[in-house]
Structure formats: C-alpha cells, structure tokens
Scaffold this motif. Structure first.
Motif, short mmCIF file in Angstrom:
data_model
loop_
_atom_site.label_atom_id
_atom_site.label_comp_id
_atom_site.label_asym_id
_atom_site.label_seq_id
_atom_site.Cartn_x
_atom_site.Cartn_y
_atom_site.Cartn_z
N GLY A 1 -7.32 18.42 4.44
CA GLY A 1 -6.89 18.66 3.29
C GLY A 1 -5.57 17.80 2.91
O GLY A 1 -4.60 18.31 1.87
N LEU A 2 -5.42 16.67 3.65
CA LEU A 2 -4.22 16.13 3.25
C LEU A 2 -4.17 15.34 1.88
O LEU A 2 -5.25 14.67 1.32
N GLU A 3 -2.98 15.28 1.10
CA GLU A 3 -2.74 14.52 -0.05
C GLU A 3 -2.51 12.98 0.39
O GLU A 3 -1.41 12.53 0.70
N SER A 4 -3.64 12.32 0.61
CA SER A 4 -3.28 10.92 1.05
C SER A 4 -4.25 9.82 -0.03
O SER A 4 -5.39 10.37 -0.55
N ILE A 5 -3.84 8.73 -0.37
CA ILE A 5 -4.76 7.86 -1.16
C ILE A 5 -5.74 7.21 -0.19
O ILE A 5 -5.48 6.80 0.90
N LYS B 1 4.95 -0.81 -10.42
CA LYS B 1 4.67 0.03 -9.02
C LYS B 1 6.11 0.83 -8.71
O LYS B 1 7.02 0.37 -9.00
N SER B 2 5.85 1.91 -7.96
CA SER B 2 7.04 2.56 -7.47
C SER B 2 6.63 2.94 -6.08
O SER B 2 5.43 3.25 -5.95
N THR B 3 7.77 3.18 -5.15
CA THR B 3 7.42 3.58 -3.63
C THR B 3 6.79 4.96 -3.72
O THR B 3 7.59 5.77 -4.49
N LEU B 4 6.07 5.28 -2.86
CA LEU B 4 5.54 6.48 -2.57
C LEU B 4 6.60 7.72 -2.43
O LEU B 4 7.74 6.96 -1.65
N GLN B 5 6.67 9.01 -2.95
CA GLN B 5 7.73 9.86 -2.34
C GLN B 5 7.18 11.08 -1.92
O GLN B 5 5.92 11.30 -2.24
N THR C 1 5.74 14.21 -0.03
CA THR C 1 4.58 14.51 0.83
C THR C 1 3.50 13.30 0.96
O THR C 1 3.17 13.13 2.00
N LYS C 2 3.44 12.49 -0.39
CA LYS C 2 2.41 11.24 -0.20
C LYS C 2 2.88 10.27 0.79
O LYS C 2 2.35 9.58 1.57
N LEU C 3 4.39 10.16 0.85
CA LEU C 3 4.84 9.02 1.60
C LEU C 3 4.83 9.59 3.23
O LEU C 3 4.40 8.62 4.08
N TYR C 4 5.09 10.70 3.35
CA TYR C 4 5.10 11.05 4.71
C TYR C 4 3.84 11.46 5.29
O TYR C 4 3.50 10.81 6.29
N THR C 5 2.71 11.69 4.47
CA THR C 5 1.28 11.60 4.96
C THR C 5 0.88 10.44 5.30
O THR C 5 0.12 10.12 6.10
N MET C 6 1.24 9.30 4.46
CA MET C 6 0.68 7.95 4.62
C MET C 6 1.23 7.20 5.96
O MET C 6 0.64 7.00 6.71
N ILE C 7 2.75 7.47 6.23
CA ILE C 7 3.16 7.07 7.60
C ILE C 7 2.47 7.78 8.60
O ILE C 7 2.30 7.03 9.56
N MET D 1 0.68 -1.19 -0.04
CA MET D 1 0.12 0.00 -0.02
C MET D 1 0.80 1.31 -0.01
O MET D 1 0.33 2.29 -0.27
N PHE D 2 2.19 1.08 0.13
CA PHE D 2 3.04 2.18 0.20
C PHE D 2 3.61 2.17 -1.02
O PHE D 2 4.55 2.99 -1.48
#
Length: 629
Positions: A291-295, A241-245, A247-253, A150-151
């Motif tokens: 307003g977070l940029e999250s999937i 697939k590629s790993t999130l990079q 803002t998307k990655l930090y928001t996800m975590i 999912m990341f």
C-alpha cells in the motif's frame, strides 16, 4: 527460418531479456513522446514497428531499437511549426505537425535505406576509440540526468491541469484602471473583476486570470501572460515541475535502492533468472501489497509525463490510412519543410545505432553488419511512419539491459516488440501498476554498467589529445546531442592525426662522388606536411644536379603532387637539373598529365613503389605505357 535452423537459440534467456527490456522501454518512450508533443500511442507503436523490424532483419542480433529520444528531440520544432502551418491552410487542420511528422519519418527511413544500400555503414570505422568512449560516457550521463526527472511531479493550475510555463512575447492589449483596451483605438474590450475577465459586449466571462497567466474560459488553455501594463502573447515552454516531497520522495528513493540492491545481489546467488525482471516484479508486489504511495506507470502516462496528452485512452482507436494521409499536402513545399529534419534525424539515428552496434560487438565479442542494420532501421522507420508511428533508432540503454539479461539473439528483440504490443493493447491495466521507481532503479544500474569507468584509469596513460577528445565528446553529448559530439570528436581526432603526421616529414641529405646532391624523403607527404617538405630544400645553394628520392615517403594526395610540381619548376628556373626517383605509377601518371616537363625529370625503375593515392584526385584510364612523351 535460416536463423532458427542454423543458430543455437537460448529461448529462455532471450525471452526473459525481451520482457525485461519492454518494461524498461515504456516510461522512456512515453517520456520522449511528450517531449516531442505527440501522443504516447504514436511513440509506443513506433517502438513496436521499429523494434521488430530491426530485430528480424537487422545486422546486429541483440541490439534493441525503439522510439529514442535522440530522434524525438529533432522533430520538436518541426511539429510546432507544422501545427502553425496547418492553421493557415484554406481549410485549417489542427495538429498538422503530426502529419508532417509521419512524412518526415518515412523520408528519414528512405534516407537510411539508401545509406545501407550505398554501404555508408562502414564509415563508422572512422570513429576513433576515444570518441566511442566519450559517446558511451556522455550518453550514460544523459540517461542518468533523465532519470532524475522522475523524482519530480507536475504542478497543477486552477483547473487541476498540468501547469504550463509560458514566456511573454508581443503586447496584445493594454491594461488600465481594471480595463483591457485595444492598442490602436484605446477602446475598452474587457473588464477585470477579481480573477474573471468579462467581455464588455456580451457581459460573459471569456478569460480567467491566475497569477501571471490568462486562461481561455472555454478551452482552459493559457492564451496570454498578464502584467501591469497589458496582455502579452505567449510561448509555451513546457510543464512546471516540482521535486517530490515527504512520503512520496522517501518511498521513491527506497524503492529505487531496493531495485538496485536486488539487481546487484541476485546474480551472486543465481544466474538462471534475469535480475532486472525479478527486481521489477518484486518491487511491484512490494508497492501494491504494501500500500505504498508511489508513482506508477499508469500515473505517469495519465499525468501527461510533462505534456498533458492522453495516454492509453487512445490505444483502442483504429487508424484509417487513407484518412490518416489525406490531411497531408503532397507538394514541393511539404518536401522542403520536412527534408532538413528528416536528413538530420536519419543521420543521428544511424550514428547512434552504429555506435550502439559497436558497443554490442565489444560486449559479445562478435561482429555485426552495419550496412544491413542501416537498411533494417530505414525499413522500420518507413513502416512506422506509414502506419502512424514516430521515428526511432538503436537505444543504448535498453540494449545494455538486454545484453546483461542474457539476450544476445534476434529472439530477444522480437520478444521485446511483441511484449510491448501486448502490453499496450491488452495488458495495460497490469503494466500500469509497475512503480516508476523500479524502472528508474533498472536504468540507474544500466548507467553504472554502461559508463566506461576505465576511462578514469587510463586518462594519464593515453596521449593527451585522446584524453581531450574523450572529455570533449562526453561534454558535448550531454550539452548538445550525440550527432554533434561524434562529428566534433572525429574532426578533432582527424586534425590531431594530420598535425602529428605533418611533423614526421624528414629529408636525409648526402652527396654522390660526382657532386650530385641527394634528398632522401622520409614520412608521409600530404597537405599537412607540404610546408615542412618545402623547407628541406636549399635551391639557391644546391649543386647543378639534384636527386629527390621518395622510396621512404608516401605521396598521399593532390596537394603533395602540386608541391612536387612547384619544386621542380623552381629548380629548373634556377638552371639546375632535378631528378625524381621512386615515385609510384599513379603519381607519375598524374605528373605526366600535369606538365610535359616531367618527361625528363622522373626516373623509371623496377623498384618503384606500387601504391595508390589516398585521395584519388583523378581517374587515369590508360596505363603508363600508353602515354607519349
């Protein structure tokens, strides 16, 4: 009605637990749908049918069933081969693999029903505890690894679609001097101009080149791989697939950690509301209003989850059963094609379900009915396949979430299924806004709760063979699948048990006053201990009279009977008298039937043991008294 009347139902806990599980069910079911290359609606509908059927009629309240990945992966090759078979029909049928899937799921259900009717569910008792712990640990690792996916996000190709990873197979066309030529005639068929591949006959663009792939200009699908020497046919290996990079990655975590923190902290403050559901709602509100940029779930489904198929757009389509099943050829070839997959899926489904049921038994300190659960799972799969859904089984992750949220009754499973149906039919716009990070956080906490951390503590306290079995089962579950892991674990445990017991055969030797030598056998006599048993006797140097006493030994199988028969023959050929004492009645019957020489060898006594042979190699309809010697 009987359940409602006689049982105490915790409506609040069961209902809230069911809602929580339904939320955790969606991304996992959809992800497995894309693994099997089927539409999400097929998997979600299957999860609803199987879930509500097993909840209402299964043998283990609190167990959650749905379209599980353990079953989905089995059908991947069948679906792909089915698509290819459909194109070879006199009237080609697209997506034929889906129709074969439905038939396989129905057959899978029939096999499971028969397993329950013939009470094969009790075979789960043969699974040793180290295998159970290895299964739990391995499955926890598998679920954890699945969440790491999912990341990642899907890469896009030149058309904005999910980029497909393709492997080159056979050479189809030659490439030379900017021309694409036929292999046999060496005729130039196409011309390469930049990224466009033009037909020499129509002067129209028929293919588009991008890196090492060639796309059909109309369908926008990869049809060839291109190299310096030519065009190659391709095998599709999935989405790139590629790993999130960034803002998307930090928001996800951040959202995952927030979810886990709420689930860990809330029970310390109050247990009146389920921690997992509360965490999902809080994180959803934080994501939306912040307003977070999250999937979110909607993004995940619309993006194909890895396969580029339609998601909720297909939900409103109605299924015509006559039209649905009219595409399937009902003949012996179809049965031969689907039977191996159906049998394997039925076996894997029942193993995972029964293992999950055992886990729930331990968590709730109660006991379920394995055979009843087999029938319910089979009925659910039959109904799911009949109405266009995929197969499934018990799901350990969702079951643990359900139990931890307080859902221990049938109402929790029913609520899960009904809520799932409501979501996919009417509330999809709302459920789409739930961040995937919240569901990943729930699954991570479930992994922590599921993993048997005590296995590290007891590793040095249990027999080495059990520790090895635990490790092997965990590893095989991760590397291969659950069914193989359980079979390997049971086989290793059985072999270790046989080996250890084979070493326990003993023979005490003493003499009577008249010179008769007595062998007092101690320990189990079975196929594994035959060699050690034969080594106890010194036929050449023994006196003329020998007695073999089995009062402290158990004759376990036909191999033991054969060993005794051969031993008696050797003594008689040596001209010595041998007497067998304290044999059980069924063992004596088999020896009497095997050879008349035993009539004068076996000594009858009132204190003879009265157990039955474990292997029961033959039926003996007449009592001992009716045999004439």
């Amino acid at each position: 009605m009987k359940y409602i009347k006689n049982k105490k139902i915790n409506i609040k806990d069961d209902s809230l637990a069911g809602i929580t599980v339904s939320l955790a069910m969606i991304p996992e079911v959809v992800a497995f749908a894309f693994v099997a290359q089927i539409s999400p609606i097929v998997a979600l509908f299957g999860a609803f049918v199987i879930g509500i059927t097993s909840a209402l009629f299964g043998g283990r309240p609190g167990l959650i069933s749905g379209a599980a990945g353990a079953v989905a992966v089995i059908f991947v090759n069948m679906i792909q081969e089915g698509h290819a078979k459909g194109l070879l029909f006199d009237t080609p049928v697209e997506n034929m693999g889906y129709f074969y899937l439905l038939a396989a799921v129905v057959l899978m259900g029939i096999i499971q029903v028969f397993a329950g009717v013939f009470k094969l569910g009790k075979l789960v008792r043969l699974i040793p505890h180290p295998v159970m712990m290895g299964f739990v640990n391995g499955l926890a690792v598998v679920i954890f690894i699945a969440q790491l996916g999912m990341f990642k996000e899907n890469k896009k190709d030149i058309f904005g679609q999910n980029m497909r990873k393709t492997e080159s197979k056979e050479l189809v066309y030659k490439v030379a001097d900017g021309e694409v030529k036929d292999l046999v005639s060496d005729t130039a068929l196409f011309s390469i101009k930049g990224n466009s591949i033009i037909s020499n006959q129509t002067n129209q663009e028929v293919f588009v080149k991008s890196d090492t792939q060639v796309f059909d200009a109309q369908t926008k699908k990869v049809v060839y791989n291109i190299a310096n020497d030519g065009f190659y046919s391709v095998k599709d290996s999935g989405v790139v697939k590629s790993t999130l990079q960034g803002t998307k990655l930090y928001t996800m975590i951040g959202l995952v950690l927030l979810t886990m923190l709420i689930i860990w902290l809330l029970p310390k403050l109050t247990t009146k509301i389920p921690a997992a559901l509360t965490a999902i709602l809080i994180v959803t509100f934080v994501s939306i209003f912040g307003g977070l940029e999250s999937i979110n779930v909607g993004d995940f489904i619309r993006d194909g989850g890895g396969a580029g198929l339609n998601g909720f757009d297909e939900i409103s389509k109605k299924m015509n059963l006559l039209e649905l099943w009219s595409n399937l050829p009902f003949n012996i070839d179809t049965l031969k094609f689907i039977a191996p997959y159906a049998f394997l899926a039925a076996s894997v489904g029942l193993i995972e379900t029964l293992m999950t049921m055992n886990l729930v038994d331990e968590l709730t300190d109660s006991r379920g009915d394995g055979n009843k659960e087999c029938v319910a799972q089979g009925a659910g799969n039959m109904l799911s396949g009949l109405f266009g859904g995929t197969g499934g089984c018990g799901m350990i992750g969702q079951t643990v979430i359900n139990i931890n949220a307080g859902g221990k009754g049938r109402l929790s499973g029913v609520t899960m299924a009904v809520t799932l149906l409501i979501f996919i039919l009417f509330a999809d716009k709302y459920i789409e806004q739930v961040p995937i990070a919240a569901l990943v956080g729930v699954m991570f906490m479930m992994v922590i709760d599921t993993f048997a951390w005590s296995s590290f503590r007891i590793m040095n306290k249990i027999p080495k063979s059990d520790a090895i079995v635990l490790i092997i089962v965990s590893a095989v579950t991760v590397i291969f699948d659950l069914a193989i892991a359980v079979f390997v674990g049971v086989i290793i445990s059985a072999l270790v048990f046989a080996w250890e017991n084979a070493k326990k055969i003993r023979a005490r030797k003493r003499f009577k006053e008249d010179g008769t030598k007595i062998y007092e056998i101690w320990g189990p006599l079975f196929f594994g201990s035959i060699t050690a048993f034969n080594e106890k006797f010194d036929i050449k140097n023994d006196p003329a009279n020998v007695e073999i006493d089995f009062v402290e030994s158990r004759i376990s199988d036909h191999s033991a009977i054969e060993a005794i028969f051969i031993l008696v023959e050797k003594y008689q050929k040596a001209g010595k008298k041998v007497t067998l004492k304290h044999l059980s009645e069924d063992c004596k019957v088999l020896l009497y039937k095997a050879s008349p020489i035993f009539a004068d060898v076996i000594e009858e006594a009132v204190d003879d043991p009265r157990y039955h042979l474990a292997a029961n190699p033959e039926d003996f309809p007449k009592p001992l008294s009716e045999y004439s010697f």
